[in-house]
Design an enzyme around this catalytic site. Structure first.
Site, short mmCIF file in Angstrom:
data_model
loop_
_atom_site.label_atom_id
_atom_site.label_comp_id
_atom_site.label_asym_id
_atom_site.label_seq_id
_atom_site.Cartn_x
_atom_site.Cartn_y
_atom_site.Cartn_z
N ALA A 137 0.79 -1.23 0.00
CA ALA A 137 0.00 0.00 0.00
C ALA A 137 0.83 1.28 0.00
CB ALA A 137 -0.92 -0.02 1.21
N HIS A 145 -0.84 7.01 4.19
CA HIS A 145 0.48 6.75 4.76
C HIS A 145 1.39 7.94 4.42
CE1 HIS A 145 -0.77 2.66 5.47
NE2 HIS A 145 -1.08 2.52 4.20
N ASN A 200 1.23 -3.78 7.53
CA ASN A 200 2.27 -4.48 6.76
C ASN A 200 3.26 -3.50 6.14
OD1 ASN A 200 1.67 -7.50 6.52
ND2 ASN A 200 -0.33 -6.54 6.29
N1 LIG Z 1 1.79 -6.00 2.04
C1 LIG Z 1 0.80 -5.14 2.13
O1 LIG Z 1 0.93 -3.94 1.87
C2 LIG Z 1 -0.55 -5.63 2.54
C3 LIG Z 1 -1.67 -4.82 2.35
C4 LIG Z 1 -2.91 -5.32 2.71
C5 LIG Z 1 -3.02 -6.56 3.30
N2 LIG Z 1 -1.91 -7.31 3.51
C6 LIG Z 1 -1.99 -8.64 4.14
O2 LIG Z 1 -2.29 -9.60 3.16
C7 LIG Z 1 -3.08 -10.65 3.76
C8 LIG Z 1 -4.36 -10.84 2.95
O3 LIG Z 1 -5.10 -9.64 2.93
P1 LIG Z 1 -6.63 -9.63 2.47
O4 LIG Z 1 -7.06 -8.20 2.46
O5 LIG Z 1 -6.80 -10.46 1.26
O6 LIG Z 1 -7.31 -10.35 3.74
P2 LIG Z 1 -8.73 -11.07 3.81
O7 LIG Z 1 -9.06 -11.15 5.25
O8 LIG Z 1 -9.70 -10.43 2.88
O9 LIG Z 1 -8.44 -12.55 3.26
C9 LIG Z 1 -7.55 -13.44 3.90
C10 LIG Z 1 -8.04 -14.86 3.59
O10 LIG Z 1 -7.03 -15.77 4.04
C11 LIG Z 1 -7.63 -16.82 4.79
N3 LIG Z 1 -6.64 -17.26 5.78
C12 LIG Z 1 -6.15 -16.58 6.83
N4 LIG Z 1 -5.22 -17.30 7.47
C13 LIG Z 1 -5.13 -18.48 6.83
C14 LIG Z 1 -4.35 -19.66 7.01
N5 LIG Z 1 -3.45 -19.76 8.01
N6 LIG Z 1 -4.53 -20.69 6.16
C15 LIG Z 1 -5.43 -20.61 5.15
N7 LIG Z 1 -6.19 -19.52 4.90
C16 LIG Z 1 -6.04 -18.46 5.74
C17 LIG Z 1 -8.89 -16.23 5.41
O11 LIG Z 1 -9.85 -17.25 5.62
C18 LIG Z 1 -9.33 -15.22 4.35
O12 LIG Z 1 -10.26 -15.79 3.43
C19 LIG Z 1 -3.34 -10.22 5.22
O13 LIG Z 1 -2.40 -10.85 6.08
C20 LIG Z 1 -3.09 -8.73 5.19
O14 LIG Z 1 -2.64 -8.24 6.45
C21 LIG Z 1 -0.69 -6.87 3.12
#
Ligand SMILES: NC(=O)c1ccc[n+]([C@@H]2O[C@H](COP(=O)([O-])OP(=O)(O)OC[C@H]3O[C@@H](n4cnc5c(N)ncnc54)[C@H](O)[C@@H]3O)[C@@H](O)[C@H]2O)c1
Length: 272
Positions: free
Chosen positions: A125, A222, A192
């Site tokens: 992001a 941010h 993150n």
């Molecule tokens: N790098 C970045 O800038 C950034 C930005 C946004 C989100 N993220 C991270 O990316 C990840 C995904 O984000 P999102 O918005 O798609 O989240 P989300 O909550 O919409 O989807 C996550 C999915 O993963 C599944 N899940 C969680 N833990 C699991 C596991 N151990 N095994 C199997 N399935 C699992 C959940 O059931 C859910 O369907 C999160 O950890 C979030 O913090 C990173």
């Protein structure tokens, strides 16, 4: 064509899968897995080219894929990242906060060398990581102030012990100030970007994080300031939150798509 398997079928996973399905990312999505069967089924239903739903997350790297894409959670990274590399697959990680645990970072870093595989961390992001990486050795101070609507912060571990009631805030309020290391452990799904900054800058103890809850904002903003011998840089990114998960910004999804598109394409690479 590269072959991809996907761990996590939520906001990011769904948009990545759709980008593969429509050809924007030139690849084949062969397998998906989500801890919620409903999430896997709902994603597969949206796709023309249906991937197979794997029985568990560890199987995702046992199929003949080029890369496993994690878009699930820090726990998922801790659970499968090493076995993905041991199975000689590349790995893209969205839940970057998991890497602030030094033992995990060191183990994965060694495994990349041992198994000659690469871990990709999209810029997520924020912007400016290319410039920050270039001045890494000259940075003296690095800070990020993140402002989000209270609903984008709800559910964070921080609130288990804090007296702050997000529902009663009527103006922009600083709810956290501390190191990136603390921020990532207290707000694992929200910050993150602080982990990414730490990893390409001066480390998680020296990176200063401020989190502001603002009931009047509809953006995830941010503001990054970097200073040192090289000069000074400031970046402000005003992100639109994703409608299906307000914790995640639209830019994080687009950045994941672009990283994967680049991985799957033979072309001129622009930028550091
Ligand atoms: N790098 C970045 O800038 C950034 C930005 C946004 C989100 N993220 C991270 O990316 C990840 C995904 O984000 P999102 O918005 O798609 O989240 P989300 O909550 O919409 O989807 C996550 C999915 O993963 C599944 N899940 C969680 N833990 C699991 C596991 N151990 N095994 C199997 N399935 C699992 C959940 O059931 C859910 O369907 C999160 O950890 C979030 O913090 C990173």
């Amino acid at each position: 064509m590269k072959r991809i398997s996907l761990l996590g079928c939520g906001a990011i996973g769904t948009q990545l899968a759709l980008a593969i399905d429509c050809g924007k990312i030139p690849a084949t999505l062969t397998h998906v897995y989500d801890g919620s069967k409903e999430a896997s089924l709902s994603l597969v239903e949206k796709l023309k080219n249906k991937p197979i739903i794997a029985e568990n997350s560890h199987l995702l790297s046992s199929y003949p894929v080029d890369i496993v894409v994690e878009a699930a959670s820090q726990e998922a990274v801790k659970d499968v990242a090493l076995s993905v590399l041991q199975n000689k697959r590349d790995l893209m990680i969205m839940s970057v906060g998991a890497l602030l645990d030094e033992s995990i970072y060191d183990v994965l870093s060694e495994a990349c060398k041992d198994f000659k595989k690469t871990i990709y961390l999209p810029s997520g992001a924020i912007g400016g990581l290319d410039a920050i990486k270039s001045v890494k050795d000259e940075i003296e101070s690095l800070s990020i102030t993140t402002t989000k609507h209270p609903r984008s912060l709800k559910g964070a571990k921080f609130f288990e012990t804090s007296k702050i009631n997000l529902d009663s805030l009527d103006c922009a309020t600083t709810i956290f100030e501390g190191s990136a290391r603390e921020a990532v452990s207290l707000f694992p799904a929200n910050i993150n970007v602080a982990a990414l900054l730490s990893l390409c800058g001066i480390g998680s103890e020296k990176t200063v994080v401020t989190i502001v809850a603002d009931p009047a904002t509809n953006k995830n903003t941010h503001h990054i300031e970097v200073g040192g011998k090289f000069g000074k840089m400031t970046f402000t990114i005003e992100n639109i939150p994703d409608p299906s998960n307000p914790k995640t910004s639209r830019l994080a999804i687009l950045s994941a798509i672009e990283t994967l598109r680049k991985y799957c394409s033979n072309e001129i690479h622009i930028g550091t």
